[in-house]
Write a protein that holds these residues in place. Structure first.
Motif, PDB file in Angstrom:
ATOM      1  N   ASP A  56      85.022   3.684  16.599  1.00 19.65           N
ATOM      2  CA  ASP A  56      84.620   3.259  17.936  1.00 19.65           C
ATOM      3  C   ASP A  56      83.153   3.513  18.213  1.00 19.65           C
ATOM      4  OD1 ASP A  56      87.196   2.428  18.523  1.00 19.65           O
ATOM      5  OD2 ASP A  56      87.793   4.417  19.260  1.00 19.65           O
ATOM      6  N   ASP A  57      82.560   4.436  17.478  1.00 18.86           N
ATOM      7  CA  ASP A  57      81.152   4.736  17.702  1.00 18.86           C
ATOM      8  C   ASP A  57      80.536   5.249  16.400  1.00 18.86           C
ATOM      9  OD1 ASP A  57      81.890   7.515  17.457  1.00 18.86           O
ATOM     10  OD2 ASP A  57      82.436   7.501  19.582  1.00 18.86           O
ATOM     11  N   ALA A  58      79.220   5.503  16.446  1.00 18.84           N
ATOM     12  CA  ALA A  58      78.495   5.917  15.241  1.00 18.84           C
ATOM     13  C   ALA A  58      78.996   7.249  14.708  1.00 18.84           C
ATOM     14  CB  ALA A  58      76.997   5.995  15.544  1.00 18.84           C
ATOM     15  N   GLU A  59      79.361   8.169  15.609  1.00 18.15           N
ATOM     16  CA  GLU A  59      79.830   9.489  15.174  1.00 18.15           C
ATOM     17  C   GLU A  59      81.151   9.382  14.424  1.00 18.15           C
ATOM     18  OE1 GLU A  59      81.008  13.852  17.084  1.00 18.15           O
ATOM     19  OE2 GLU A  59      80.120  12.293  18.341  1.00 18.15           O
ATOM     20  N   GLU A  60      82.057   8.546  14.946  1.00 13.76           N
ATOM     21  CA  GLU A  60      83.343   8.385  14.276  1.00 13.76           C
ATOM     22  C   GLU A  60      83.165   7.688  12.930  1.00 13.76           C
ATOM     23  OE1 GLU A  60      87.757   6.403  14.924  1.00 13.76           O
ATOM     24  OE2 GLU A  60      86.375   6.567  16.618  1.00 13.76           O
TER      25      GLU A  60
END
Length: 510
Positions: free
Chosen positions: A451-455
């Motif tokens: 869902d995002d860059a961290e994930e």
């Protein structure tokens, strides 16, 4: 068609009779009379009906239906399935020495065992096996693929292989051979005086392998025994492994059938240092026997997550045609008398296993109301332990969402290995080099689905580890994986390096 339906319904009536019979030792006589009646009925049809009747599919179907109405662990096996079941627990099986995964209906080779028939023939990682002995296997399931690959030692098998690197097609002839199966994939010194040993299953040779591994670890004052994702196996080597840490004649477990209870005791300890046991939701059956015994005797600190909760034992009954019934015949009790079996409903096997998967995937392994569970006490320090829900760790390690994502990476894993494996092997000779220096490009990251860059970064780390697992030897892979991504290992190692903490927990003074 009407006759077939009638026969099937008749046999299913027998299934209902059996499944609702009382399970205690004083079994009613009515079901036995009904069984004799059904056998007589079938013989009457076979001998007297005006036309030939093939009763086999109806009998097989009724056996499967009866068994499906029992507990989640009882199951009926065809002759072919039984042979595969047995091969899981033997030290050697006749195969070719290749590990594969089915992705997009293709059989993709992931690893080739050194000096195996597969390697000698020229089979390579990422080859696609499209036919076995001229039989198309595209779209086949794992069971039929394994059955086609395995056979008698020294027998010939021919693989039709497509090599995606250049699109070439190869016909490989291999002579099957017995392939060593490792129940201990790795062991090493984790820190000064601390040994680590991963035990992945309990097979016929586990006891000897365990003895050899302990000896090679040398003089360690603490052992971290990793039982994570150990789905069990044979009970005898599990009792033997637990016996390495317990005093002579200590009860490891008790097996309670409907007619008697047998107690299994140790021969005497060979390791007197501190012990840390790692467990998670994939630790089941024989591995739970070990964890529960060491916990009950206040001999080991258990670290991780609640185990699977399989506390029943099975016996296999063979039939003349090679088929077999793997039937639950006993309950397994820990030394304190607790059962680790999670509750189940008869005939609800799918719901039982889906419930476990739901707890894992929704990060709820530790959400257990112990007030509703039967309480027992450890045998030396009288610490509270709980029954009917697996083994509860002394130190819980909460599952991170990231630690679960690797279950769904097979497709992306194969895509990334197709793209990068040749480069990785030539550029990064050691696993540590690959982990430190390799990075995915932007087009790869777009496939990770976060869902995002961290994930996506977290998924990339997991994927890189999965790639490393399929390229590098276990001795190189596990020490890096454990330190970087194995949260249970990091907690267990911290406990192992804190002798006072271990002593306080086991004495009940924490």
């Amino acid at each position: 068609m009407r006759l077939g339906r009638f026969l099937l319904l008749s046999l299913l009536l027998l299934a209902a009779i059996v499944s609702f019979a009382e399970a205690d030792a004083q079994r009613p006589q009515k079901p036995s009379r009904q069984i004799r009646k059904m056998v007589k009925y079938l013989r009457t049809l076979e001998r007297n009906y005006v036309e030939d009747i093939d009763l086999t599919p109806y009998i097989e179907g009724s056996i499967e239906e009866i068994t499906s109405q029992l507990d989640p662990f009882s199951h009926y096996m065809s002759a072919e399935e039984y042979e595969q079941h047995q091969s899981r627990f033997t030290r050697r099986i006749a195969g070719i020495g290749a590990e594969f995964v089915v992705v997009r209906d293709s059989v993709v080779v992931l690893r080739v065992v050194e000096d195996s028939p597969a390697q000698i023939s020229g089979l390579q990682p990422l080859d696609r096996i499209v036919a076995i002995d001229s039989r198309n296997i595209v779209g086949a399931d794992n069971t039929s693929i394994i059955a086609a690959i395995q056979g008698e030692p020294s027998s010939l098998v021919t693989l039709s292989v497509v090599r995606p690197s250049d699109g070439s097609v190869h016909e490989l002839s291999l002579h099957r051979a017995v392939i060593p199966q490792r129940s201990i994939p790795v062991y090493y010194r984790a820190s000064e005086g601390v040994g680590y040993l991963k035990l992945s299953s309990f097979t016929y040779n586990t006891s000897a392998d365990f003895d050899a591994a302990l000896q090679e670890l040398g003089d360690v004052h603490t052992l971290v025994l990793d039982l994570c994702d150990n789905g069990g196996g044979l009970i005898a080597p599990a009792i033997d492994v637990a016996g390495h840490f317990l005093k002579k004649n200590s009860v490891v477990c008790s097996l309670k059938s409907n007619s008697r209870t047998r107690h299994y005791r140790t021969k005497g300890a060979t390791f007197d240092g501190r012990v840390i046991v790692m467990v998670n939701g994939g630790s089941a059956s024989a591995s739970e026997v070990v964890a529960a015994a060491l916990q009950d005797w206040d001999r080991a600190v258990v670290v991780g997550r609640i185990t699977f909760g399989k506390g029943v034992g099975q016996h296999t009954f063979r039939y003349d045609d090679g088929s077999a019934l793997h039937l639950t015949t006993m309950k397994v009790l820990s030394p304190s008398g607790r059962s680790i079996q999670r509750p189940f409903e008869l005939g609800a096997s799918e719901e039982y296993f889906l419930g476990m998967l739901s707890r894992v995937s929704n990060n709820r392994q530790n959400e257990v109301d112990t007030l509703s569970l039967p309480k027992f006490f450890t045998l030396n320090s009288s610490r509270a332990v709980y029954g009917n829900s697996g083994v509860h760790p002394d130190i819980f390690v909460k599952a991170s969402v990231g630690s679960l994502l690797g279950l769904f990476f097979d497709v992306v894993l194969v895509d990334m290995l197709d793209k990068y494996r040749t480069t990785i092997v030539s550029r990064y000779p050691r696993c540590s080099d690959f982990i430190a220096d390799f990075s995915f490009d932007a087009s790869d990251i777009a496939l990770f689905g976060g869902d995002d860059a961290e994930e996506n970064e977290r998924r990339g780390e997991l994927l890189k580890m999965r790639m490393a697992f399929n390229i590098y030897p276990a001795e190189q892979y596990y020490p890096i994986y454990n330190l970087m991504l194995n949260d249970i290992y990091r907690e267990a190692l911290a406990v192992a390096n804190s002798p006072q903490m271990v002593d306080n927990i086991l004495s009940g003074n924490n």
